[in-house]
Design a protein around this motif. Sequence first.
Motif, PDB file in Angstrom:
ATOM      1  N   PRO A  65      -1.147  24.823 153.328  1.00  0.00           N
ATOM      2  CA  PRO A  65      -0.246  24.336 154.377  1.00  0.00           C
ATOM      3  C   PRO A  65       0.789  25.373 154.788  1.00  0.00           C
ATOM      4  N   ALA A  66       1.097  25.346 156.079  1.00  0.00           N
ATOM      5  CA  ALA A  66       2.150  26.230 156.591  1.00  0.00           C
ATOM      6  C   ALA A  66       3.508  25.722 156.138  1.00  0.00           C
ATOM      7  N   GLU A  67       4.452  26.624 156.056  1.00  0.00           N
ATOM      8  CA  GLU A  67       5.808  26.224 155.673  1.00  0.00           C
ATOM      9  C   GLU A  67       6.405  25.340 156.757  1.00  0.00           C
ATOM     10  N   ASP A  68       7.170  24.330 156.314  1.00  0.00           N
ATOM     11  CA  ASP A  68       7.868  23.486 157.287  1.00  0.00           C
ATOM     12  C   ASP A  68       9.348  23.487 156.948  1.00  0.00           C
ATOM     13  N   ASN A  69      10.094  22.600 157.604  1.00  0.00           N
ATOM     14  CA  ASN A  69      11.546  22.605 157.406  1.00  0.00           C
ATOM     15  C   ASN A  69      11.978  21.772 156.211  1.00  0.00           C
ATOM     16  N   GLY A  70      11.012  21.296 155.408  1.00  0.00           N
ATOM     17  CA  GLY A  70      11.352  20.623 154.160  1.00  0.00           C
ATOM     18  C   GLY A  70      11.931  19.241 154.315  1.00  0.00           C
ATOM     19  N   ASP A  71      11.670  18.562 155.437  1.00  0.00           N
ATOM     20  CA  ASP A  71      12.250  17.232 155.625  1.00  0.00           C
ATOM     21  C   ASP A  71      11.200  16.121 155.614  1.00  0.00           C
ATOM     22  N   ASP A  72       9.984  16.416 155.104  1.00  0.00           N
ATOM     23  CA  ASP A  72       8.940  15.391 155.036  1.00  0.00           C
ATOM     24  C   ASP A  72       9.299  14.372 153.960  1.00  0.00           C
ATOM     25  N   PRO A  73       9.493  13.104 154.315  1.00  0.00           N
ATOM     26  CA  PRO A  73       9.946  12.112 153.333  1.00  0.00           C
ATOM     27  C   PRO A  73       8.981  11.937 152.159  1.00  0.00           C
ATOM     28  N   LEU A  74       7.681  11.896 152.423  1.00  0.00           N
ATOM     29  CA  LEU A  74       6.734  11.716 151.328  1.00  0.00           C
ATOM     30  C   LEU A  74       6.736  12.928 150.403  1.00  0.00           C
ATOM     31  N   GLY A  75       6.809  14.120 150.990  1.00  0.00           N
ATOM     32  CA  GLY A  75       6.874  15.324 150.170  1.00  0.00           C
ATOM     33  C   GLY A  75       8.117  15.367 149.300  1.00  0.00           C
ATOM     34  N   LEU A  76       9.259  14.976 149.870  1.00  0.00           N
ATOM     35  CA  LEU A  76      10.506  14.983 149.116  1.00  0.00           C
ATOM     36  C   LEU A  76      10.465  13.975 147.963  1.00  0.00           C
ATOM     37  N   MET A  77       9.954  12.775 148.232  1.00  0.00           N
ATOM     38  CA  MET A  77       9.884  11.771 147.177  1.00  0.00           C
ATOM     39  C   MET A  77       8.844  12.143 146.126  1.00  0.00           C
ATOM     40  N   SER A  78       7.748  12.756 146.557  1.00  0.00           N
ATOM     41  CA  SER A  78       6.737  13.192 145.594  1.00  0.00           C
ATOM     42  C   SER A  78       7.310  14.230 144.646  1.00  0.00           C
ATOM     43  N   ALA A  79       8.104  15.144 145.178  1.00  0.00           N
ATOM     44  CA  ALA A  79       8.714  16.165 144.325  1.00  0.00           C
ATOM     45  C   ALA A  79       9.670  15.535 143.309  1.00  0.00           C
ATOM     46  N   ALA A  80      10.465  14.556 143.755  1.00  0.00           N
ATOM     47  CA  ALA A  80      11.406  13.890 142.840  1.00  0.00           C
ATOM     48  C   ALA A  80      10.659  13.128 141.752  1.00  0.00           C
ATOM     49  N   LEU A  81       9.572  12.482 142.120  1.00  0.00           N
ATOM     50  CA  LEU A  81       8.801  11.720 141.131  1.00  0.00           C
ATOM     51  C   LEU A  81       8.007  12.640 140.208  1.00  0.00           C
ATOM     52  N   ASP A  82       7.520  13.762 140.725  1.00  0.00           N
ATOM     53  CA  ASP A  82       6.881  14.761 139.862  1.00  0.00           C
ATOM     54  C   ASP A  82       7.854  15.234 138.788  1.00  0.00           C
ATOM     55  N   GLU A  83       9.077  15.483 139.201  1.00  0.00           N
ATOM     56  CA  GLU A  83      10.100  15.968 138.269  1.00  0.00           C
ATOM     57  C   GLU A  83      10.360  14.956 137.166  1.00  0.00           C
ATOM     58  N   ALA A  84      10.212  13.675 137.489  1.00  0.00           N
ATOM     59  CA  ALA A  84      10.443  12.617 136.503  1.00  0.00           C
ATOM     60  C   ALA A  84       9.196  12.293 135.687  1.00  0.00           C
ATOM     61  N   GLY A  85       8.096  13.014 135.925  1.00  0.00           N
ATOM     62  CA  GLY A  85       6.897  12.815 135.130  1.00  0.00           C
ATOM     63  C   GLY A  85       5.832  11.953 135.768  1.00  0.00           C
ATOM     64  N   PHE A  86       6.078  11.474 136.992  1.00  0.00           N
ATOM     65  CA  PHE A  86       5.086  10.645 137.687  1.00  0.00           C
ATOM     66  C   PHE A  86       4.233  11.567 138.568  1.00  0.00           C
ATOM     67  N   THR A  87       3.327  12.276 137.926  1.00  0.00           N
ATOM     68  CA  THR A  87       2.646  13.405 138.569  1.00  0.00           C
ATOM     69  C   THR A  87       1.349  13.041 139.273  1.00  0.00           C
ATOM     70  N   SER A  88       0.796  11.859 138.987  1.00  0.00           N
ATOM     71  CA  SER A  88      -0.469  11.464 139.620  1.00  0.00           C
ATOM     72  C   SER A  88      -0.190  10.594 140.832  1.00  0.00           C
ATOM     73  N   VAL A  89      -1.137  10.604 141.774  1.00  0.00           N
ATOM     74  CA  VAL A  89      -0.923   9.851 143.007  1.00  0.00           C
ATOM     75  C   VAL A  89      -2.218   9.208 143.452  1.00  0.00           C
ATOM     76  N   VAL A  90      -2.107   8.008 143.988  1.00  0.00           N
ATOM     77  CA  VAL A  90      -3.231   7.330 144.623  1.00  0.00           C
ATOM     78  C   VAL A  90      -2.681   6.528 145.787  1.00  0.00           C
ATOM     79  N   ALA A  91      -3.367   6.597 146.931  1.00  0.00           N
ATOM     80  CA  ALA A  91      -2.964   5.808 148.087  1.00  0.00           C
ATOM     81  C   ALA A  91      -3.400   4.364 147.893  1.00  0.00           C
ATOM     82  N   THR A  92      -2.579   3.421 148.347  1.00  0.00           N
ATOM     83  CA  THR A  92      -2.881   1.997 148.148  1.00  0.00           C
ATOM     84  C   THR A  92      -2.992   1.214 149.445  1.00  0.00           C
ATOM     85  N   ASN A  93      -2.247   1.573 150.475  1.00  0.00           N
ATOM     86  CA  ASN A  93      -2.233   0.818 151.726  1.00  0.00           C
ATOM     87  C   ASN A  93      -2.152   1.758 152.917  1.00  0.00           C
TER      88      ASN A  93
END
Length: 458
Positions: free
Chosen positions: A80-108
């Motif tokens: 992926p190309a660099e962006d301005n870092g304001d993607d909400p899903l990306g930001l929340m994924s990073a915070a949850l990765d940091e807390a140990g919630f490293t796996s992801v699955v889409a549900t809806n």
Amino acid sequence: MTSDEEVIRQAAAGVAAAGESGPRPAPDPVNLPMIRHWVQAMGDTNPVYLDAEFAARSVHGGLVAPPAMAQVWTMRGLQPAEDNGDDPLGLMSAALDEAGFTSVVATNSDQEYYRYLRHGEHVTVRTSLESVTGPKLTALGEGWFVTTRSTWYVGTEAVASMMFRVLKFRPSPPRPSIGDVLRPAISRDTEFFWAGTARHELRIQRCGECGALRHPPGPTCLACGGAKPDYVVAAGTGEIYSYVVHHHPPVPGRQVPFVVALVQLPEGVRMVGELLGASPEQVRIGMPVRIEFARVDEELTLPAWREDRPQVAAAPPPAATPPATEGEQNTHPGEALPELVLDVTPTLVISTAISTRDFQDVHHDRDQAVQRGGKDIFLNILTTTGLVQRYVTDWAGPDALVRAIAIRLGVPCYAGDTLTFSGRAVPGDAGERVVEVTGRCALGNHVTGTVRITGGAA
């Protein structure tokens, strides 16, 4: 509240307060090569996507992109190309990765299409965070649900929107190995049978004197006492005479529960084997089945059974017709759609993931999928959305306009499984039809949802 929970909630509050992200452009305009790859991977033969002459005579007046590709155009891709870092899903994924919630699955995924996209159009997307809820204890492990809202634009015109929810989770500890399979005791009387399974032949012992058939094999004929055994190769079809669902005790090489069926063969004998690709609640006495040979290793191939569904030849696409008016809508309350049965091969899982620009390793790399809590690679949600669209438009015809697809994922659909779609069409509002869709696999319902359409010849 733990310190991790507090950090996650603070991060969510900050991302939500920031509002909608800036516009993120698709890396490429809507284009024929990507559409071609997508429809080939999905098995979608709707001619309005690839046949310029047909599309010109259709309600669209020219080639269009499948509506279920709306999200595909702005997927970030492998590099992926660099962006301005304001993607909400990306930001929340990073915070949850940091807390140990490293796996992801889409549900809806709840998508609405305001119009179909055309070749050459440049799409941008804006996304906002709707909610973050958790921690929740799920079958996959403890996790947090992250819900976003995205809108796609061509210029300033909104062309599609989506509510999207993922589960970020901490995988449960892996289950202990279920070990090697139970191996049959092969004797002089049965070695011909196992030599046959290695060659994908279902062999039945036949008396060389009176011609009587018997199974399981034995040293002498039960009819005449003859001791000159021979064999015939069975057709490999039958129907379930009886069955059991095995829950306990554990069986080496098997995940419980599983179904063991006693199958009545047309040759006149009965044979026991595991029933593949069907959950216990789907099994019924009299169900037609067909042999399937499950290779364990170089020395052993086991006979198993799978439901034998009739194969219906695909009809040629109907000629394009003018769009129906609201009063002309052909609505059949409660009309059942024909089933669509798909073999979920590794090729299907991987090719559809790539065609949707989803490079999450759990859809390509079996070792990574297992490490992250799965048993194999599995279909991604963009693929499931595309298959649901294909199922409905195969039935409704190329002049049907898909207005919305809302799905909820259940159990994963792993490589090696069978995915069976069924549906029911009911009247909707303002001349629409609503198709209620279910896609089931061996573990249960993989997807449930609705598709809203107008027009079409179904």
